[in-house]
Design a protein around this motif. Structure first.
Motif, PDB file in Angstrom:
ATOM      1  N   LYS A  52     -31.821  41.464 -11.241  1.00 41.84           N
ATOM      2  CA  LYS A  52     -33.195  41.918 -11.022  1.00 41.84           C
ATOM      3  C   LYS A  52     -34.177  40.760 -10.954  1.00 41.84           C
ATOM      4  N   ASN A  53     -33.975  39.755 -11.808  1.00 39.20           N
ATOM      5  CA  ASN A  53     -34.860  38.591 -11.799  1.00 39.20           C
ATOM      6  C   ASN A  53     -34.050  37.369 -11.380  1.00 39.20           C
ATOM      7  N   GLN A  54     -34.153  36.991 -10.099  1.00 40.62           N
ATOM      8  CA  GLN A  54     -33.341  35.911  -9.538  1.00 40.62           C
ATOM      9  C   GLN A  54     -33.668  34.537 -10.127  1.00 40.62           C
ATOM     10  N   GLU A  55     -34.855  34.373 -10.698  1.00 39.70           N
ATOM     11  CA  GLU A  55     -35.271  33.067 -11.220  1.00 39.70           C
ATOM     12  C   GLU A  55     -35.235  33.005 -12.742  1.00 39.70           C
ATOM     13  N   SER A  56     -34.727  34.024 -13.392  1.00 40.35           N
ATOM     14  CA  SER A  56     -34.725  34.077 -14.853  1.00 40.35           C
ATOM     15  C   SER A  56     -33.777  33.034 -15.447  1.00 40.35           C
ATOM     16  N   ASP A 101     -29.025  39.726 -19.013  1.00 44.34           N
ATOM     17  CA  ASP A 101     -29.226  39.926 -17.577  1.00 44.34           C
ATOM     18  C   ASP A 101     -28.375  41.098 -17.088  1.00 44.34           C
ATOM     19  N   GLN A 102     -27.118  41.130 -17.531  1.00 43.45           N
ATOM     20  CA  GLN A 102     -26.213  42.196 -17.090  1.00 43.45           C
ATOM     21  C   GLN A 102     -26.670  43.561 -17.600  1.00 43.45           C
ATOM     22  N   LYS A 103     -27.262  43.572 -18.800  1.00 40.88           N
ATOM     23  CA  LYS A 103     -27.694  44.840 -19.394  1.00 40.88           C
ATOM     24  C   LYS A 103     -28.773  45.522 -18.554  1.00 40.88           C
ATOM     25  N   THR A 104     -29.571  44.727 -17.833  1.00 43.56           N
ATOM     26  CA  THR A 104     -30.625  45.317 -16.989  1.00 43.56           C
ATOM     27  C   THR A 104     -30.041  46.103 -15.820  1.00 43.56           C
ATOM     28  N   SER A 126      -6.553  48.596  -8.799  1.00 44.36           N
ATOM     29  CA  SER A 126      -7.444  48.511  -9.963  1.00 44.36           C
ATOM     30  C   SER A 126      -8.778  47.875  -9.575  1.00 44.36           C
ATOM     31  N   VAL A 127      -9.798  48.185 -10.378  1.00 52.94           N
ATOM     32  CA  VAL A 127     -11.163  47.719 -10.120  1.00 52.94           C
ATOM     33  C   VAL A 127     -11.595  46.828 -11.279  1.00 52.94           C
ATOM     34  N   SER A 128     -12.238  45.720 -10.961  1.00 56.91           N
ATOM     35  CA  SER A 128     -12.658  44.764 -11.997  1.00 56.91           C
ATOM     36  C   SER A 128     -13.966  45.196 -12.651  1.00 56.91           C
ATOM     37  N   GLU A 129     -14.239  44.600 -13.802  1.00 52.21           N
ATOM     38  CA  GLU A 129     -15.555  44.719 -14.408  1.00 52.21           C
ATOM     39  C   GLU A 129     -16.533  43.867 -13.591  1.00 52.21           C
ATOM     40  N   PRO A 130     -17.840  44.051 -13.733  1.00 55.88           N
ATOM     41  CA  PRO A 130     -18.802  43.218 -13.013  1.00 55.88           C
ATOM     42  C   PRO A 130     -18.617  41.733 -13.374  1.00 55.88           C
ATOM     43  N   ILE A 131     -18.536  40.893 -12.358  1.00 55.18           N
ATOM     44  CA  ILE A 131     -18.339  39.448 -12.549  1.00 55.18           C
ATOM     45  C   ILE A 131     -19.538  38.715 -11.959  1.00 55.18           C
ATOM     46  N   PHE A 132     -20.200  37.905 -12.794  1.00 51.28           N
ATOM     47  CA  PHE A 132     -21.393  37.193 -12.326  1.00 51.28           C
ATOM     48  C   PHE A 132     -21.006  36.106 -11.335  1.00 51.28           C
ATOM     49  N   PHE A 133     -21.748  36.073 -10.211  1.00 49.76           N
ATOM     50  CA  PHE A 133     -21.516  35.048  -9.198  1.00 49.76           C
ATOM     51  C   PHE A 133     -22.701  35.031  -8.239  1.00 49.76           C
ATOM     52  N   ASP A 134     -23.268  33.854  -8.033  1.00 47.86           N
ATOM     53  CA  ASP A 134     -24.326  33.658  -7.041  1.00 47.86           C
ATOM     54  C   ASP A 134     -25.519  34.598  -7.256  1.00 47.86           C
ATOM     55  N   LYS A 135     -26.107  34.520  -8.464  1.00 48.12           N
ATOM     56  CA  LYS A 135     -27.327  35.270  -8.802  1.00 48.12           C
ATOM     57  C   LYS A 135     -27.150  36.784  -8.703  1.00 48.12           C
ATOM     58  N   GLY A 136     -25.938  37.230  -8.985  1.00 49.80           N
ATOM     59  CA  GLY A 136     -25.673  38.661  -8.966  1.00 49.80           C
ATOM     60  C   GLY A 136     -24.293  38.942  -9.533  1.00 49.80           C
TER      61      GLY A 136
END
Length: 303
Positions: free
Chosen positions: A159-163, A171-174, A235-245
């Motif tokens: 949500k906040n790309q510059e945070s 960040d993930q909780k948002t 199978s499907v992965s959990e959310p993985i942070f990469f490149d501001k998302g």
């Protein structure tokens, strides 16, 4: 009487000249023989400023030039080759006198290369089958071909790309509510439908077929792709942070190489080549360590 005396003087001078000439010839013969005896004792074909050019060196030199000759029939060619070898020796000696091996980078590099080649050629043995197998087993990952994988992904922007909290749990909780909706859609319909609804990816063109895992590396790096390849099919992965998302991945298919004896035989030539290279590297390292231990070296600090 004067005429007779004059003739006698001429005869004496003539005889002296003859004896002198014979003496010079005899001296030349003795000198030549002494020189040949000296060369023969040292098994040399020439001596240049006390540096011996041995018979073995000469034969190797001729062989390396690819010359084919008969000793009795080609003495003229041999003389020319020996003369060339003498000239080269003179140039080498002059180069050392001029300190070219210290001052000229090109000369130093070539000398170092030749010394390294000499070191690694000493006792160069053919490796045994057991040695090759052992080396292959230790380094097997180097020879296994890269696998092909078929995967897809849904991308959700933070949500906040510059945070400064980008990528953290805060960040993930948002995005938790959105993730819940995505996983519910995947469960009730399928991954493709959820992607159509929620995907925010504008840059990554993921192939819709089996593709070399190296292509995945280019997009997401080795860690993510290797973890992806270890997932169970479907199978499907959990959310993985990469490149501001965050990416959610699914693994559809994977194609791995069959590693058996036939595979080993196909890559054996490469394994032998790599094994010999490693042995050569180890020889050089050991020899350099030996030189350091047995040399007087002073190191000065740059600080």
């Amino acid at each position: 009487m004067q005429i007779l005396r004059y003739l006698n003087n001429i005869n004496i001078l003539f005889l002296l000249g003859v004896f002198l000439g014979l003496g010079l010839i005899f001296y030349e013969i003795l000198t030549f023989n002494a020189s040949n005896i000296s060369l023969g004792k040292r098994k040399a074909v020439a001596i240049v400023n006390d540096t011996i050019i041995s018979e073995d060196q000469f034969l190797k030199y001729v062989t390396n030039l690819g010359a084919s000759f008969e000793i009795d029939d080609d003495t003229e060619i041999l003389d020319l080759l020996l003369e060339r070898m003498i000239e080269e020796e003179l140039l080498v000696q002059r180069g050392i006198e001029l300190d070219l091996h210290r001052k000229d980078i090109g000369v130093r590099k070539e000398m170092i290369k030749q010394v390294i080649d000499f070191i690694i050629q000493v006792e160069n043995k053919t490796p045994s089958e057991e040695q090759i197998r052992q080396f292959y087993n230790i380094n097997q990952g180097k020879y296994i071909p890269t696998q092909n994988i078929y995967f897809d992904a849904i991308y959700i922007k933070s949500k906040n790309q510059e945070s400064v909290l980008l990528g953290t749990s805060s960040d993930q909780k948002t995005l938790d509510q959105k993730f819940i909706k995505i996983f519910k859609e995947i469960e009730t319909t399928n991954f493709a439908k959820a992607k159509d609804i929620y995907d925010e990816n504008e840059f990554y063109q993921i192939p819709k077929e089996l593709t070399n895992i190296k292509n995945c590396y280019q997009y997401f790096g080795k860690q993510i792709c290797n973890d992806l390849s270890e997932m169970e099919l479907g199978s499907v992965s959990e959310p993985i942070f990469f490149d501001k998302g965050y990416f959610i991945f699914i693994l559809y298919d994977i194609e791995k190489a069959i590693i058996d004896n036939d595979f080993f035989n196909r890559v054996k030539e490469r394994v032998v080549f790599d094994y010999n290279n490693q042995i050569d590297d180890d020889k050089l390292k050991d020899y350099l360590e030996y030189l350091k231990v047995n040399s007087d070296i002073k190191r000065y600090s740059f600080q």
